[in-house]
Design a protein around this motif. Structure first.
Motif, short mmCIF file in Angstrom:
data_model
loop_
_atom_site.label_atom_id
_atom_site.label_comp_id
_atom_site.label_asym_id
_atom_site.label_seq_id
_atom_site.Cartn_x
_atom_site.Cartn_y
_atom_site.Cartn_z
N GLU A 1 54.58 -31.15 7.73
CA GLU A 1 53.26 -31.71 8.02
C GLU A 1 52.13 -30.98 7.29
N GLU A 2 52.27 -29.65 7.23
CA GLU A 2 51.17 -28.88 6.67
C GLU A 2 51.03 -29.07 5.16
N ARG A 3 51.99 -29.75 4.55
CA ARG A 3 51.90 -29.96 3.10
C ARG A 3 51.73 -31.42 2.70
N CYS A 4 51.95 -32.34 3.64
CA CYS A 4 51.96 -33.77 3.30
C CYS A 4 50.53 -34.30 3.18
N ILE A 5 50.28 -35.11 2.14
CA ILE A 5 48.96 -35.70 1.99
C ILE A 5 48.97 -37.21 2.30
N GLY A 6 50.11 -37.75 2.67
CA GLY A 6 50.19 -39.15 3.07
C GLY A 6 50.09 -40.15 1.93
N CYS A 7 50.39 -39.73 0.70
CA CYS A 7 50.20 -40.62 -0.45
C CYS A 7 51.19 -41.78 -0.45
N GLY A 8 52.35 -41.59 0.18
CA GLY A 8 53.31 -42.70 0.28
C GLY A 8 54.27 -42.80 -0.89
N GLU A 9 54.26 -41.84 -1.80
CA GLU A 9 55.20 -41.88 -2.93
C GLU A 9 56.65 -41.91 -2.43
#
Ligand code: ATP
Ligand code: MG
Lengths: 444, 148
Positions: free
Chosen positions: A38-46
């Motif tokens: 979670e602390e690294r995810c930016i939610g870009c959806g790739e």
């Protein structure tokens, strides 16, 4: 930090396609299933794009639960307007949603996007070259990328609230008495995360999230004929819908700006990252505004869209949008003065934990990391569940992995062991006579 | 000669390798971040690295970039065995550049590299000999180090 992605563990095969596409190295495969840090995810959806097993999807609320509500206000990401066989006029969609029993927040959306564009235009008018370009905060994945990887650019982020939040605030202000919950229709994980865990404000004004995929499907099965709606609905402001496509925000800002705006629009994770790198190195000069979007083509390229982004982009041309009228401008001026467009909280950097508590310890760890890395095959095969050998070495020195996770290292170990076994098996026992030799020799 | 301080990492840079440009800079930045160095220092280090790297790539005929750490400073070292700088004082001036046209067409050669390195570092040593090569050492002091 929430990331807006749901993992379907049953569907996940533990293949490493997704972890290799993640631009922030936020994914691992552990015990055969994918995990998101979670602390690294930016939610870009790739990762959603690369999953062939449909194990990843948007984390949305249950449709039956939402449609059973007595009343539900709905605010849509402009991308939703482009999903249907009819023209992308928002008024048509608004009617369709109303017929389905929802309370569409569309007038306020038009107002909120106007207001955001106006506020950004005023900031740009007052901006000096020294501060560098202002970067749009409309794409939540871009904001998170900056918080995480380009902290020096945080000061360049536009201090203007997301219009999708503003429109709910405007709508709520007019409907204080009715305690109606609001749902946001989202085209990507980052928009979902914006509701679950917003940046720049304490809590989102939206209560629920529906994916564009789901909403579009329900609309397509529920509303057969819209032709009569289409003809009657061309009147109102559709400027805001253009934000769905790359360049829409910039065009909107330019309508309000007094000074010329030297703008740069960029989309797709790779381009965005390269651009920010150049920006941080100070090589890009003479730019006032940057519209950056994680998805190619902008939000119509979001992973949860059903319509092809190419067709959606074409549809944009069907949209005749008029400039704001004097009356609208007057109202906007009033709203501007209230400051409702301002970001409530400062955007803070998201620091990754350093390798050690202090510099000396961190240096020690780094040396360890380098020597672990030297032991690895540098093929970045992903079999260890990490995207690269480098990340594997990092995980090991941070205590969340062992060198035996590497299939090549294990193979080497087995080879070494079998060599040892072989040597051992050849070692003679004192009571045995070597073949082909006579006893005399051995006695000597 | 520059092996005095503990090495964090070393990278070879090839002559006129524009594709790799900036790679060393972002690698050094990420490394410093993972050591817990404050972000503004990481950024300054990244700019210094980038400009020094580009000079090595464009003027120095390739060389070696290294990142070193002293008690209170990070040191960015760029070494090459290229033509050297004949007039260092001139080279340090803003706008002075001998970059060839094809390099200028790529957006370099504004003569801002060395002045920027000076601006973003706290101490700068350039050891250059015509026909022998150039060694640049840029120091950035780590002031506000984290407690604990
Ligand atoms: N490593 C080097 N070897 C030889 N000459 C160099 C080296 N570094 C710099 N120079 C000389 O010093 C000049 C000025 O360098 P500086 O970095 O300030 O500008 P530039 O590289 O020409 O342009 P810019 O850095 O703005 O792209 C160069 O044009 C070159 O003549
Ligand atoms: Mg230079």
């Amino acid at each position: 930090m929430s990331h807006g992605i749901k993992i379907n563990k049953e569907a996940c095969k533990g293949c490493v396609n997704c972890i290799k596409t993640c631009p922030t190295e936020a994914m691992r495969v552990i015990d055969g299933k994918v995990r998101i840090m979670e602390e690294r995810c930016i939610g870009c959806g790739e990762c959603l794009r690369s999953c062939r097993h449909r194990a990843l999807s948007l984390k949305e609320n249950d449709w039956d639960f939402l449609s059973s509500k007595r009343s539900l206000a709905v605010v849509v990401d402009p991308a939703l307007c482009f999903q249907f066989p009819w023209r992308p006029y928002p008024d048509v969609l608004s009617q369709v949603l109303r017929n389905m029993g929802f309370d569409p927040i569309f007038k306020d959306a038009a107002l909120a996007f106007d207001l955001t564009a106006l506020a950004e235009a005023r900031l740009l008018d007052g901006n000096s070259d020294k501060r560098g370009p202002m970067i749009s905060t409309y794409c939540p994945a871009v904001v998170r990328l900056i918080q995480m990887k380009f902290q020096e650019l945080i000061k360049n982020l536009s201090p203007v609230e997301n219009p999708l939040e503003i429109c709910i605030d405007l709508w709520r202000a007019k409907h204080v008495k009715h305690n109606v919950p609001a749902a946001l229709v989202a085209p990507c994980p980052a928009r979902v995360a914006m509701v679950e865990d917003p940046v720049g404000r304490d809590a989102s004004s939206a209560d629920y999230v529906i994916s564009v995929t789901r909403m579009a499907r329900e609309i397509l099965t529920n509303s057969r004929s819209v032709e009569h709606l289409e003809d009657s609905a061309r009147g109102s402001n559709s400027r805001w819908v253009r934000w769905a496509s790359l360049g829409g925000e910039t065009a909107h800002i330019k309508e309000f700006a007094e000074k010329p705006v030297r703008s740069l629009t960029v989309s797709g994770m790779r381009n965005v990252i390269d651009l920010f790198q150049e920006l941080e190195l100070g090589r890009l000069k003479g730019i006032d505004f940057i519209e950056a979007r994680a998805c190619n083509f902008g939000c119509i390229g979001g992973i949860a869209n059903v319509e092809s982004r190419f067709i959606a982009h074409q549809k944009l041309k069907m949209l005749a949008s008029s400039a704001p009228t004097d009356e609208e401008k007057l109202l906007l001026d009033e709203l501007y003065e209230t400051g409702i467009w301002k970001l409530q909280e400062e955007i803070m950097p998201v620091e990754q934990a350093p390798l050690g508590m202090d510099l000396a310890k961190a240096m020690e760890k780094l040396e360890e990391l380098h020597s672990v890395y030297a032991e690895l095959p540098h093929l970045d095969c992903g079999t260890c569940g990490r995207p690269t050998c480098r990340v594997m070495a990092e995980d090991i020195v941070k205590g969340s992995g062992s060198i035996e996770d590497c299939i090549f290292r294990v193979r080497e170990r087995i080879a070494e062991l079998s060599e040892e076994i072989h040597v051992l098996s050849k070692k003679l026992i004192h009571t045995m006579t070597p073949e082909g030799e006579n006893e005399d020799k051995r006695d000597m | 000669m520059s092996a005095r301080e503990p090495l964090i990492v070393q990278r070879e840079v090839k002559p006129l390798d524009f594709l790799a440009a900036g790679e060393t800079a972002s690698e050094f930045k990420e490394l410093l971040k993972s050591l817990g160095i404050p972000t503004d220092i990481c950024r300054r280090a990244s700019i210094v690295t980038y400009e020094a790297e580009m000079n090595t790539v464009i003027h120095g005929g390739g060389g070696v970039m290294s990142l070193r750490l002293e008690d209170d400073a990070i040191i960015i070292v760029a070494e090459d065995q290229g033509p050297g700088i004949a007039d260092l004082e001139k080279a340090m001036q803003e706008g002075y550049s001998t970059a060839p046209d094809f390099v200028r067409e790529m957006g370099f050669g504004a003569g801002m590299g060395l002045p920027n390195i000076k601006k973003y570092s706290d101490k700068l040593e350039i050891d250059t000999r015509v026909g022998e090569g150039t060694t640049l050492r840029a120091y950035i002091f780590i002031k506000g180090q984290r407690e604990e």
